[in-house]
Design an enzyme around this catalytic site. Sequence first.
Site, PDB file in Angstrom:
ATOM      1  N   HIS A 433      -2.319  -4.761  -6.308  1.00 21.87           N
ATOM      2  CA  HIS A 433      -1.561  -3.539  -6.539  1.00 21.87           C
ATOM      3  C   HIS A 433      -1.299  -3.321  -8.022  1.00 21.87           C
ATOM      4  O   HIS A 433      -1.016  -4.286  -8.720  1.00 21.87           O
ATOM      5  CB  HIS A 433      -0.227  -3.642  -5.778  1.00 21.87           C
ATOM      6  N   GLU A 438      -7.087  -1.625  -2.971  1.00 24.10           N
ATOM      7  CA  GLU A 438      -6.169  -2.167  -1.956  1.00 24.10           C
ATOM      8  C   GLU A 438      -6.187  -1.335  -0.676  1.00 24.10           C
ATOM      9  O   GLU A 438      -5.795  -1.816   0.386  1.00 24.10           O
ATOM     10  CB  GLU A 438      -4.751  -2.318  -2.503  1.00 24.10           C
TER      11      GLU A 438
END
Length: 451
Positions: A433, A438
């Site tokens: 992140h 992601e």
Amino acid sequence: MQEFDLFVIGGGSGGVRCARIAAGLGARVGIAESRHWGGTCVNVGCVPKKLMVQAAEYASHAQDAHGFGWRGAAPQAGWPTLMAAKNAEIARLNAIYVKLLQGAGVEIFEGHARFLDPHTLDINGEHIRAKKIVIATGGKPAAPGISGGELAIVSDDAFYLDDVPQRVVVVGGGYIGVEFAGIFRGFGAQVDLVYRQPLPLRGFDNDLRQSLAEALAAQGVLVHAGRSPNEIVLMPDNSRRVMLSDGTMIDTDLVFFATGRVPNLDRLGLNDAGVRLDPRGTVAVDSDFCTSQKHIFAIGDVCNRLNLTPVAIAEGHMLAERLFGDGTRDWSFAPVPTAVFSVPPVATCGLTEDEAAKLGPADIFVASFTPMRHTISGRVRRTLMKLVVDQASNRVLGAHMIGDDAAEMMQAIGVAMTAGATKRDFDRTIGIHPTSAEEWVTMRTRTRVAG
Ligand code: NDP
């Protein structure tokens, strides 16, 4: 007359790898190349194309910078400087290929090789004999036979333009068509992209195709879907007028046919070697790359199967090891990840939604979002990521993406899919992140079921 254990015709990606590995395994190897070491990929394909895509991106990067507070005039494109830098890099790579071959002890022939009989080749008047021969002559651009077609260029020419055309018509919605549409548009040209399907990239997942069509329009490419050129006319001012199948007329400075590639079999003398072609005009090979002659093999684009550089390299490596080594190395050709360096890039691995649906019910997960950079850059740019999951086994059958860094991500996704990863494996993987990547591990809500 020189005699070899193995002679490779064609010094492109597949041929060079095959020759090097075979020589490393102790075989007496020769290789002939008539045009440029490294073949299409290094000289008029992947490598210069990627450099040109990167060059074209700087215009939009400069614009994006304004959104982040940078001020000042945008830099001006310097095409001749780019071409000189690109040509110097290619010359460097050409020399590396020759050095690698020489270092491996491969005998190099610069010239056109032609079969005289199944074991004898003529190379510029010199005759050699070989126990085994590999045809690795690659492909060449194909052009539609329309009136005025000789006024158009093909990809080989597009890498050596003196300047960027102000207006260009690109014909073909495949890899090369959409990649060059992005390059020319990035350099400020008016680009008309003509393809005969409703969407670009036939064979790719439909969500990707739809998103790419929208992205092309968003960057100002004038898309003419469902149309083909009927005729090209030379105008008195040396411009070209392209007449499309629906009656549309486009005046342009350059017409570029990106209408596919065909095997390069020119003057090879395959008849004299007893090598048969299949009905498509391609060298017919079995799963061991063996032609209709047991000691003659063919690899890479000349077989017109999966025309990708890394596939040709793997085939060349595999063949050399099978012929002169233990041949036990394991390669996976299903799935094969691949990318199209359009703007933004497209990357894909495995089955499309439609292909998977034919095999049984598939869970479809789609994430579509504005990547972080473009929340501020001011540029309209969306990313789409998609997983196609077999409902019965939970295995990920397909991964598809359009968006920044798609190609870089898809290589790693390809490893997971080759290892047989399930959607549960994706779900239990921790994300990085903040990244777009992601999203691959956070797509929890099924979008729909296919099949
Ligand atoms: P593609 O096969 O990808 O696309 C050819 C395009 O031309 C299609 O849109 C096709 O339409 C169209 N076309 C073919 N014949 C005609 C015609 N007579 N009139 C009008 N349109 C026509 O070929 P490319 O030339 O783009 O690339 C060749 C191959 O090279 C690729 O398939 C790929 O394997 C490889 N390559 C890989 C790259 C990468 O890995 N990034 C980059 C560039 C090339 P239709 O779909 O209707 O047939």
